[in-house]
Design an enzyme around this catalytic site. Structure first.
Site, PDB file in Angstrom:
ATOM      1  N   PRO A 118       0.909  -1.330  -0.047  1.00 24.73           N
ATOM      2  CA  PRO A 118      -0.094  -0.078  -0.009  1.00 24.73           C
ATOM      3  C   PRO A 118       0.854   1.224  -0.008  1.00 24.73           C
ATOM      4  O   PRO A 118       0.600   2.209   1.040  1.00 24.73           O
ATOM      5  CB  PRO A 118      -0.849  -0.322   1.255  1.00 24.73           C
ATOM      6  CG  PRO A 118       0.072  -0.755   2.157  1.00 24.73           C
ATOM      7  CD  PRO A 118       0.639  -1.882   1.203  1.00 24.73           C
ATOM      8  N   CYS A 119       1.465   1.483  -1.182  1.00 24.18           N
ATOM      9  CA  CYS A 119       2.269   2.801  -1.470  1.00 24.18           C
ATOM     10  C   CYS A 119       1.665   3.847  -1.024  1.00 24.18           C
ATOM     11  O   CYS A 119       1.965   5.156  -0.782  1.00 24.18           O
ATOM     12  CB  CYS A 119       3.044   2.620  -2.663  1.00 24.18           C
ATOM     13  SG  CYS A 119       2.377   2.511  -3.961  1.00 24.18           S
ATOM     14  N   HIS A 120       0.101   4.124  -1.225  1.00 20.88           N
ATOM     15  CA  HIS A 120      -0.660   5.242  -0.994  1.00 20.88           C
ATOM     16  C   HIS A 120      -0.678   5.696   0.366  1.00 20.88           C
ATOM     17  O   HIS A 120      -0.830   6.916   0.729  1.00 20.88           O
ATOM     18  CB  HIS A 120      -2.226   4.906  -1.325  1.00 20.88           C
ATOM     19  CG  HIS A 120      -2.552   3.842  -0.630  1.00 20.88           C
ATOM     20  ND1 HIS A 120      -2.730   2.639  -1.119  1.00 20.88           N
ATOM     21  CD2 HIS A 120      -3.463   4.189   0.462  1.00 20.88           C
ATOM     22  CE1 HIS A 120      -3.360   1.703  -0.034  1.00 20.88           C
ATOM     23  NE2 HIS A 120      -4.059   2.663   0.789  1.00 20.88           N
TER      24      HIS A 120
END
Length: 156
Positions: A118-120
């Site tokens: 989950p780079c967001h």
């Protein structure tokens, strides 16, 4: 080209698998045609992503390809430890893994498995930051904003 393309609240999500591993997840515009999953792994990946899109607290248990450099994999491992609804800045994550913010940002942008990794959940110190090597307001930032709002995360 994709083993599956599914509807998402912000457009579409493309999934590529290679044998027994998920190798790429891509955010796509609405104009891309949907594709039914063509393998058991693509079907399971779709199931888990759809579960996440319904419930932000859903976790993933998928066999993932591990491309990238040793540094990128270290950053992606750090990203994977961030729980839903929590955000870290590039600087905070850099400090945790013993690096610098710009290098962490580059590794975030190169993540081939967004949502699952989950780079967001990694943002700039003064705002949302870029997404998938895209700056400015546009499709990718809209996706990032949706994902963060879906998780109830607040950011500067």
């Amino acid at each position: 080209m994709y083993n599956a393309v599914i509807e998402a609240p912000f457009g579409k999500i493309g999934i590529r698998v290679d044998g027994a591993k998920v190798c790429e997840i891509v955010y796509l515009p609405d104009s891309v045609p949907s594709v039914a999953p063509d393998t058991a792994l693509a079907k399971e990946t779709v199931r888990q992503i759809e579960r996440y899109l319904e419930h932000a607290s859903a976790t993933f248990d998928l066999p993932l390809a591990t491309p990238g450099t040793a540094f990128q994999r270290r950053v992606w491992q750090g990203i994977s430890a961030i729980p839903p609804g929590v955000v870290l800045t590039y600087g905070q994550l850099a400090k945790e893994i013993g690096s610098v913010p710009r290098a962490v940002g580059q590794a975030c942008g190169s993540n081939p498995l967004p949502i699952v990794v989950p780079c967001h959940r990694v943002v700039a110190s003064g705002g949302i930051g870029g997404f998938a090597h895209h700056g400015g307001d546009g499709f990718y930032r809209t996706v990032k904003r949706w994902l963060l709002a879906h998780e109830g995360a607040s950011y500067a």
